[in-house]
Scaffold this motif. Structure first.
Motif, short mmCIF file in Angstrom:
data_model
loop_
_atom_site.label_atom_id
_atom_site.label_comp_id
_atom_site.label_asym_id
_atom_site.label_seq_id
_atom_site.Cartn_x
_atom_site.Cartn_y
_atom_site.Cartn_z
N MET A 1 1.19 -1.23 0.11
CA MET A 1 0.05 0.01 -0.25
C MET A 1 0.53 1.41 0.57
N VAL A 2 0.81 1.67 -1.00
CA VAL A 2 1.36 3.34 -0.48
C VAL A 2 0.45 4.24 0.28
N ALA A 3 1.83 4.69 0.91
CA ALA A 3 1.75 5.96 2.16
C ALA A 3 0.88 6.92 1.83
N VAL A 4 0.01 7.42 2.46
CA VAL A 4 -0.64 8.71 1.73
C VAL A 4 0.10 9.68 2.38
N GLU A 5 0.39 10.71 1.23
CA GLU A 5 1.29 12.07 1.90
C GLU A 5 0.18 13.20 1.68
N TYR A 6 0.18 14.36 2.11
CA TYR A 6 -1.36 15.60 1.90
C TYR A 6 0.12 16.37 2.86
N THR A 7 -0.26 18.01 1.85
CA THR A 7 0.37 19.35 2.46
C THR A 7 -1.25 19.78 1.91
N PRO A 8 -1.65 20.52 1.80
CA PRO A 8 -2.93 21.59 1.60
C PRO A 8 -2.03 23.09 0.13
N TYR A 9 -0.69 22.88 0.21
CA TYR A 9 -0.06 23.33 -0.24
C TYR A 9 0.25 22.70 -1.83
N ASP A 10 -0.02 21.68 -2.11
CA ASP A 10 0.10 20.37 -3.21
C ASP A 10 -0.74 21.11 -4.16
N GLU A 11 0.16 21.21 -5.60
CA GLU A 11 -0.61 21.90 -6.97
C GLU A 11 -1.97 21.55 -7.43
N GLN A 12 -1.46 19.74 -7.16
CA GLN A 12 -2.23 19.33 -7.73
C GLN A 12 -3.79 19.20 -7.26
N ARG A 32 -0.79 12.61 9.99
CA ARG A 32 0.22 14.11 10.69
C ARG A 32 1.54 14.61 9.17
N ASN A 33 1.37 15.30 9.77
CA ASN A 33 2.15 16.43 8.50
C ASN A 33 3.31 17.00 8.93
N GLU A 34 5.02 16.45 9.58
CA GLU A 34 5.55 16.76 10.52
C GLU A 34 6.19 18.68 9.92
N ASP A 35 6.37 18.65 8.89
CA ASP A 35 7.00 19.77 8.07
C ASP A 35 6.45 20.42 8.76
#
Length: 394
Positions: A1-12, A32-35
């Motif tokens: 399973m591909v790990a989910v990544e989320y940031t509200p700044y993703d242009e996509q 959790r978005n550590e960055d």
């Protein structure tokens, strides 16, 4: 399973965030978005519960992620949307009578007059930009009528709001251009309030110019923040709601037929559920919480993904389908919940219904130039800045 990544700044995400939202709900309901130092809730039950729990999920640091705004001074820019009780209660009470559903409903004849005044020249051309010529003009005039904004200032105020909200793709904070525009808009607010102090009238500007909290008059900065919230929120969210409704009905001709055949309210409500203009709000945890086996510490910044919650299949059957006949949109949380439920919701619904009714009564069919559509880029507002439209009149 591909790990989910989320940031509200993703242009996509500006193109289509909903597949990722579905992954979050399924695989990482507490992400959790550590960055960015944020926790993200995406399921309807969790988002709804958090919105209704202001003691646990505080608004005191503000509802948006922008570093220039978020923090203990957020209320200086975002007024009562960045306050908890009792300050939130007292400040919101200053303007809530103006947005009372009964008073808003009484505005319908005047709203219809405003709508027709903007629609007539656009429809005569048979090709126009739905955003620039309709969706952006009516909400500004409506909120201006409520406040008492002079007609001569409305076009420039609209321009400054657009400049204040626009972010270049990838931007993680307000730009100098954003700040300059909002500063210029604040200058208008100061002038309008000064005029009402000299010459009172029966409008909200006069009410605020004369208002007190605990017998202490509001300061100019407090009034500026309050006006900024009302004008920008009242304009921006209604504008994007209308554009999204127009676009998705075009993309789904069978649903457009339902809308044009008397289903205007369904059109508004399903658009709010399916592609809500406000994608998220931010809250700050006041105490440690454990959700889905994950412990969130006190002080955690929690992003509540409203737009994801509205696509939750556990609440809305066939949630990924734009279906005006679904009938259970009352559980959508498009305008938030709890004490911070959007004060302008009755007005947004009324003006959207009137605009779409007037269009449906006069337009037989329409086409949008897909290649020329332009989406607005912000981290939490979703919609269009241009929808070139060609119509066929009845």
């Amino acid at each position: 399973m591909v790990a989910v990544e989320y940031t509200p700044y993703d242009e996509q995400l500006n193109i289509d965030p909903y597949p990722l939202y579905a992954q979050l709900r399924e695989q990482a309901p507490v992400f959790r978005n550590e960055d960015l130092d944020i926790w993200v809730l995406s399921r309807h039950a969790d988002v709804d519960a958090a919105l209704r729990d202001p003691a646990g999920y505080s608004s005191a640091n503000g509802p948006v992620l922008d570093p220039a705004i978020w923090g203990p001074d957020a209320h200086k820019m975002m007024s009562f949307s960045a306050m908890d009780a009792p300050d939130h209660t007292l400040t919101r009470a200053l303007v809530s009578p103006v947005f009372n559903p009964r008073r808003v409903a009484a505005m319908e004849p005047r709203l219809r007059e405003i709508v027709r005044g903007h629609l007539d020249p656009a429809l005569r051309r048979e090709r126009f930009d739905f955003i620039a010529d309709v969706a952006a003009t009516v909400p500004m005039d409506v909120i201006s009528e409520l406040l008492g904004v002079p007609e001569d200032d409305r076009a420039d105020a609209r321009r400054l709001i657009n400049l204040g909200f626009y972010r270049p793709p990838g931007a993680r904070d307000m730009t100098p251009e954003n700040a300059q525009a909002m500063g210029a808009l604040a200058g208008y607010f100061v002038r309008w309030v000064e005029e009402r102090r000299r010459k009172p009238a029966g409008d909200l500007l006069t009410t605020l110019a004369q208002a007190t909290v605990d017998d202490v008059p509001l300061t100019d900065p407090q009034i500026i923040a309050l006006l900024g919230l009302l004008v920008t929120a009242g304009y921006e969210t209604s504008l994007r709601l209308l554009g999204n409704a127009w676009y998705w009905a075009w993309r789904n001709p069978e649903q457009r037929a339902h809308a044009f055949d008397g289903g205007i309210t369904d059109w508004v409500e399903e658009t709010l559920r399916y592609d809500n203009p406000v994608q998220y709000v931010l809250r700050t945890l006041t105490e440690e919480r454990t959700l889905h086996g994950v412990t969130l510490p006190a002080g955690a910044r929690v992003l509540l993904l409203i737009a994801s919650a509205n696509r939750d299949g556990d609440v809305f059957p066939d949630a990924e389908t734009y279906d005006l006949s679904r009938g259970e949109t009352h559980r959508a949380i498009s305008f938030g919940g709890g004490p911070h439920f959007c004060i302008g919701a009755p007005l947004a619904r009324l003006e959207s219904r009137i605009i779409l009714e007037e269009l449906a009564s006069r337009v037989e069919e329409y086409e949008i130039d897909q290649d020329e559509t332009v989406r607005v880029y912000t981290t939490n507002i979703r919609g269009f800045s241009s929808l070139p439209t060609t119509i066929k009149l009845r």
